[in-house]
Enzyme design. Structure first.
Site, short mmCIF file in Angstrom:
data_model
loop_
_atom_site.label_atom_id
_atom_site.label_comp_id
_atom_site.label_asym_id
_atom_site.label_seq_id
_atom_site.Cartn_x
_atom_site.Cartn_y
_atom_site.Cartn_z
N GLU A 104 0.82 -1.21 0.00
CA GLU A 104 0.00 0.00 0.00
C GLU A 104 0.86 1.26 0.00
OE1 GLU A 104 -4.06 -1.27 2.36
OE2 GLU A 104 -2.38 -0.55 3.54
N ASP B 174 -0.01 4.03 8.79
CA ASP B 174 -1.23 4.01 9.61
C ASP B 174 -0.93 4.54 11.00
OD1 ASP B 174 -2.45 2.77 7.45
OD2 ASP B 174 -3.52 1.33 8.70
N CYS C 67 -10.85 1.68 11.73
CA CYS C 67 -10.94 0.23 11.74
C CYS C 67 -10.36 -0.32 13.03
CB CYS C 67 -10.20 -0.36 10.55
SG CYS C 67 -10.91 0.11 8.94
N TYR D 97 -12.45 -7.47 6.40
CA TYR D 97 -13.46 -6.67 7.10
C TYR D 97 -14.58 -7.56 7.63
CZ TYR D 97 -11.56 -2.45 4.83
OH TYR D 97 -10.75 -1.43 4.42
N ASP E 60 -21.51 -0.59 16.18
CA ASP E 60 -21.55 0.49 17.16
C ASP E 60 -21.78 -0.14 18.53
OD1 ASP E 60 -21.31 2.66 15.40
OD2 ASP E 60 -23.49 2.85 15.12
N HIS F 101 -20.45 2.21 12.80
CA HIS F 101 -19.49 3.17 12.26
C HIS F 101 -18.04 2.83 12.58
CE1 HIS F 101 -23.39 5.22 12.46
NE2 HIS F 101 -22.97 5.91 11.42
N HIS G 11 -1.15 -3.85 8.05
CA HIS G 11 -1.33 -3.04 9.25
C HIS G 11 -2.25 -3.73 10.26
CE1 HIS G 11 -0.13 0.09 6.25
NE2 HIS G 11 0.59 0.50 7.27
N GLU H 203 -5.54 5.32 8.18
CA GLU H 203 -4.49 5.75 7.27
C GLU H 203 -4.25 7.25 7.38
OE1 GLU H 203 -7.42 4.54 6.29
OE2 GLU H 203 -7.17 2.71 5.12
#
Length: 237
Positions: free
Chosen positions: A36, A40, A65, A95, A100, A137, A154, A175
């Site tokens: 990438e 981070d 994240c 992911y 929340d 979120h 990361h 990031e």
């Protein structure tokens, strides 16, 4: 090839970075220029206060994240965002469904206070899946069981630093970005925005007094540590 007058980049030692992380400080971790090529901002979830969240949101992409160990993901019943064979992310970032905190204090879930609470709950020793509502979120990420030696991402680096610091294996990452320059004429736009690369990350670390390292150096440090432990063990066998 670097010029003779160009100074090599100065990164911190892994030992110093572990100490800072364990003390609840942000660290910056860079991956390979061939991957990438990004830095981070990383912190343990247990230390992610509202003020820390506000700093992260201000200086990063804002897509917060939460890297977690595989066992914690399973314990919380966090299903993948997509099936593994449908994951089209170039680096196959794992992911899960977003979350929340299911807490009376949570409003929309997007504020610094709301997201910091969600992340801190992930690091609670008694955490259970029903402490969260879905979707939300904060975006949990499932780390590989083999850590950075299985996947040099990361996600794995963040969980590795949790392990090395003796903390719950839950972290927070985002990031670092260059937010660009104001556009002349008072327009609601900014130019020359983009991701923060190596030299900019080093400058950012110096400005804010943060430790900075690379994933490659972390892998090398782990390999040397394991080799030393093996040698010591065999020497006393």
């Amino acid at each position: 090839m670097p010029s003779a007058t160009e100074k090599p980049p100065h990164f911190d030692s892994i030992e110093d970075t572990i100490t800072a992380f364990g003390n609840g400080e942000f660290i910056i971790v860079l991956d390979s220029p061939d991957r990438e090529n990004e830095g981070d901002l990383i912190i343990s979830a247990s230390h992610f206060t509202t003020s820390k969240a506000a700093f992260m949101i201000r200086h990063t992409s804002g897509l917060i994240c939460a890297p977690l160990s595989p066992s914690l993901v399973d314990r919380l019943g966090l299903s993948p965002m997509v099936k593994d064979n449908e994951n089209q992310d170039p680096n196959r970032t794992a992911y899960t469904i977003s979350i929340d905190a299911d807490d009376p204090s949570i409003t929309t879930g997007i504020s610094a206070g709301d997201r910091s609470l969600t992340c801190r709950l992930l690091a609670d020793e008694g955490v259970q899946g029903n402490w969260f509502r879905k979707p939300g979120h904060v975006f949990p990420l499932r780390a590989r069981s083999g850590g950075v030696r299985e996947r040099r991402g990361h996600t794995e680096a963040a969980v590795e630093f949790c392990k090395l610091s003796g903390l719950q294996e839950a972290a927070v990452i985002c990031e670092l970005v260059e937010d660009g320059e104001e556009v002349e004429g008072g327009r609601a736009e900014r130019s020359q925005a983009g991701m923060m690369r190596r030299d900019a990350c080093l400058e950012f670390a110096r400005k804010w007094g943060l430790r900075i390292c690379t994933i490659e150096s972390l892998v090398d440090w782990l390999d040397r540590r394991d080799e030393k432990e093996m040698t010591t063990t065999n020497g006393h066998a």
